[in-house]
Design a protein around this motif. Structure first.
Motif, mmCIF file in Angstrom:
data_model
loop_
_atom_site.group_PDB
_atom_site.id
_atom_site.type_symbol
_atom_site.label_atom_id
_atom_site.label_comp_id
_atom_site.label_asym_id
_atom_site.label_seq_id
_atom_site.Cartn_x
_atom_site.Cartn_y
_atom_site.Cartn_z
ATOM 1 N N ARG A 1 46.403 -35.565 59.563
ATOM 2 C CA ARG A 1 45.979 -34.570 60.543
ATOM 3 C C ARG A 1 45.481 -33.317 59.837
ATOM 4 N N ALA A 2 44.473 -32.699 60.432
ATOM 5 C CA ALA A 2 43.893 -31.482 59.878
ATOM 6 C C ALA A 2 44.961 -30.398 59.738
ATOM 7 N N TRP A 3 44.943 -29.708 58.613
ATOM 8 C CA TRP A 3 45.925 -28.684 58.283
ATOM 9 C C TRP A 3 45.199 -27.356 58.116
ATOM 10 N N VAL A 4 45.347 -26.467 59.086
ATOM 11 C CA VAL A 4 44.700 -25.155 59.041
ATOM 12 C C VAL A 4 45.758 -24.089 59.283
ATOM 13 N N PRO A 5 45.617 -22.938 58.636
ATOM 14 C CA PRO A 5 46.666 -21.922 58.739
ATOM 15 C C PRO A 5 46.784 -21.316 60.132
ATOM 16 N N GLU A 6 45.736 -21.430 60.928
ATOM 17 C CA GLU A 6 45.769 -20.827 62.257
ATOM 18 C C GLU A 6 46.637 -21.606 63.236
ATOM 19 N N VAL A 7 46.980 -22.827 62.918
ATOM 20 C CA VAL A 7 47.743 -23.690 63.823
ATOM 21 C C VAL A 7 49.148 -23.894 63.248
ATOM 22 N N ALA A 8 50.159 -23.571 64.043
ATOM 23 C CA ALA A 8 51.543 -23.698 63.580
ATOM 24 C C ALA A 8 51.920 -25.161 63.375
ATOM 25 N N LEU A 9 52.659 -25.427 62.322
ATOM 26 C CA LEU A 9 53.175 -26.767 62.076
ATOM 27 C C LEU A 9 54.377 -27.024 62.975
ATOM 28 N N VAL A 10 54.652 -28.311 63.192
ATOM 29 C CA VAL A 10 55.784 -28.711 64.031
ATOM 30 C C VAL A 10 56.653 -29.671 63.232
ATOM 31 N N ARG A 11 57.862 -29.915 63.723
ATOM 32 C CA ARG A 11 58.754 -30.854 63.050
ATOM 33 C C ARG A 11 58.385 -32.274 63.452
ATOM 34 N N GLY A 12 58.118 -33.103 62.443
ATOM 35 C CA GLY A 12 57.806 -34.494 62.697
ATOM 36 C C GLY A 12 58.993 -35.383 62.399
ATOM 37 N N HIS A 13 58.703 -36.668 62.115
ATOM 38 C CA HIS A 13 59.779 -37.595 61.763
ATOM 39 C C HIS A 13 60.527 -37.066 60.545
ATOM 40 N N TRP A 14 61.835 -37.270 60.538
ATOM 41 C CA TRP A 14 62.718 -36.823 59.461
ATOM 42 C C TRP A 14 62.631 -35.311 59.252
ATOM 43 N N ASN A 15 62.193 -34.611 60.279
ATOM 44 C CA ASN A 15 62.247 -33.150 60.320
ATOM 45 C C ASN A 15 61.270 -32.462 59.378
ATOM 46 N N ILE A 16 60.288 -33.179 58.866
ATOM 47 C CA ILE A 16 59.322 -32.549 57.969
ATOM 48 C C ILE A 16 58.247 -31.852 58.793
ATOM 49 N N LEU A 17 57.707 -30.760 58.262
ATOM 50 C CA LEU A 17 56.657 -30.024 58.953
ATOM 51 C C LEU A 17 55.327 -30.757 58.854
ATOM 52 N N VAL A 18 54.671 -30.903 60.004
ATOM 53 C CA VAL A 18 53.387 -31.600 60.079
ATOM 54 C C VAL A 18 52.499 -30.864 61.075
ATOM 55 N N PRO A 19 51.179 -31.071 61.009
ATOM 56 C CA PRO A 19 50.310 -30.515 62.046
ATOM 57 C C PRO A 19 50.643 -31.128 63.407
ATOM 58 N N PRO A 20 50.373 -30.415 64.490
ATOM 59 C CA PRO A 20 50.727 -30.906 65.824
ATOM 60 C C PRO A 20 49.860 -32.095 66.241
ATOM 61 N N PRO A 21 50.288 -32.827 67.252
ATOM 62 C CA PRO A 21 49.511 -33.992 67.714
ATOM 63 C C PRO A 21 48.096 -33.644 68.166
ATOM 64 N N THR A 22 47.845 -32.390 68.512
ATOM 65 C CA THR A 22 46.503 -31.993 68.931
ATOM 66 C C THR A 22 45.536 -31.843 67.769
ATOM 67 N N ALA A 23 46.036 -31.852 66.532
ATOM 68 C CA ALA A 23 45.165 -31.695 65.363
ATOM 69 C C ALA A 23 44.278 -32.920 65.189
ATOM 70 N N ARG A 24 43.097 -32.680 64.650
ATOM 71 C CA ARG A 24 42.179 -33.795 64.398
ATOM 72 C C ARG A 24 42.758 -34.766 63.377
ATOM 73 N N VAL A 25 42.488 -36.046 63.561
ATOM 74 C CA VAL A 25 42.834 -37.065 62.575
ATOM 75 C C VAL A 25 41.638 -37.235 61.648
ATOM 76 N N LEU A 26 41.890 -37.168 60.350
ATOM 77 C CA LEU A 26 40.832 -37.180 59.356
ATOM 78 C C LEU A 26 41.007 -38.354 58.395
ATOM 79 N N VAL A 27 39.926 -38.698 57.729
ATOM 80 C CA VAL A 27 39.967 -39.727 56.681
ATOM 81 C C VAL A 27 39.724 -39.028 55.348
ATOM 82 N N PRO A 28 40.710 -38.991 54.470
ATOM 83 C CA PRO A 28 40.566 -38.219 53.224
ATOM 84 C C PRO A 28 39.729 -38.947 52.176
ATOM 85 N N VAL A 29 39.066 -38.154 51.339
ATOM 86 C CA VAL A 29 38.401 -38.716 50.165
ATOM 87 C C VAL A 29 39.342 -38.714 48.978
ATOM 88 N N VAL A 30 40.387 -37.883 49.046
ATOM 89 C CA VAL A 30 41.393 -37.857 47.987
ATOM 90 C C VAL A 30 42.755 -37.651 48.632
#
Length: 230
Positions: free
Chosen positions: A129-158
């Motif tokens: 998921r897209a990671w931008v500083p303007e959007v607060a992270l949320v707790r995902g599985h195992w309580n790790i911080l992740v972008p929210p479900p509304t964030a774009r899903v991306l395909v990384p080159v690296v």
């Protein structure tokens, strides 16, 4: 950004699913006893390496992280050149993993598009998921911080993956869940996969199994250690 200096916090990496699904190890049917032996050995090495890095002082970790970041930035520049408009998958550091968030911020400022790995479905490949500083992270599985479900899903080159341990053949010892291996096996086109970790975490071998995916490069505070020629 602040350093995660509390090893007791309940966050866990997306690839720590072995804590939830300890039977994950041998999906391609190698010898069961051999698989159990390797799994037992990996658990012991994982615990040893995690304990060793948690004993490092904050100042020492900061110096190591700066060296890793410099070496990784040089590796990315050498392999990919200008990253403007290209998707780089980083990670949110936990358990004294190298904290490369300042470097990720510099990549963003230079025009790269950043993403974080997210477990959307257990025992399935990660999504990014897209990671931008303007959007607060949320707790995902195992309580790790992740972008929210509304964030774009991306395909990384690296994809930049933190290491618990690593070997000279380019294989990664993670937390035991197999998520990064599943993800690298599934992504098309295959992204450049770079592991980052401590030089002292090098092992003679991790006893790679059929599901283990070789990384394209491994970078430590001593610089690039493994670099594929493909």
């Amino acid at each position: 950004m602040t350093r995660d200096s509390d090893p007791g916090r309940p966050a866990s990496s997306p690839c720590m699913a072995a804590e939830v699904a300890p039977d994950y190890f041998d999906p391609l049917g190698t010898d069961p006893q051999q698989a159990r032996d390797v799994a037992r050995w990996r658990r012991a090495e994982r615990a040893r390496l995690l304990a060793a890095r948690l004993q490092l002082s904050g100042a020492m970790r900061a110096r190591i992280d700066e060296a890793i970041a410099a070496a990784l930035a040089a590796e990315l520049a050498a392999r990919l050149g200008d990253l403007r408009g290209r998707v780089v998958a980083g990670y949110w550091p936990i358990r004294a993993e190298p904290d490369l968030r300042p470097m990720f911020a510099r990549l963003r400022a230079a025009g790269a598009i950043l993403a974080l790995p997210v477990v959307e479905t257990r025992a399935a490949p990660l999504v990014f998921r897209a990671w931008v500083p303007e959007v607060a992270l949320v707790r995902g599985h195992w309580n790790i911080l992740v972008p929210p479900p509304t964030a774009r899903v991306l395909v990384p080159v690296v994809v930049i993956a933190p290491l618990v341990g690593w070997d000279g053949a380019g294989f990664r010892l993670g937390y035991g869940g197999g998520y990064f291996d599943r993800t690298l096996a599934a992504l098309q086109p295959r992204p450049l996969a770079i592991g980052v970790g401590y030089q002292g975490a090098r092992l003679p071998t991790i006893y790679p199994q059929p599901h283990d995916i070789r990384l394209d490069a491994i970078v430590t505070e001593a610089g690039p250690q493994i670099r594929s020629t493909a």
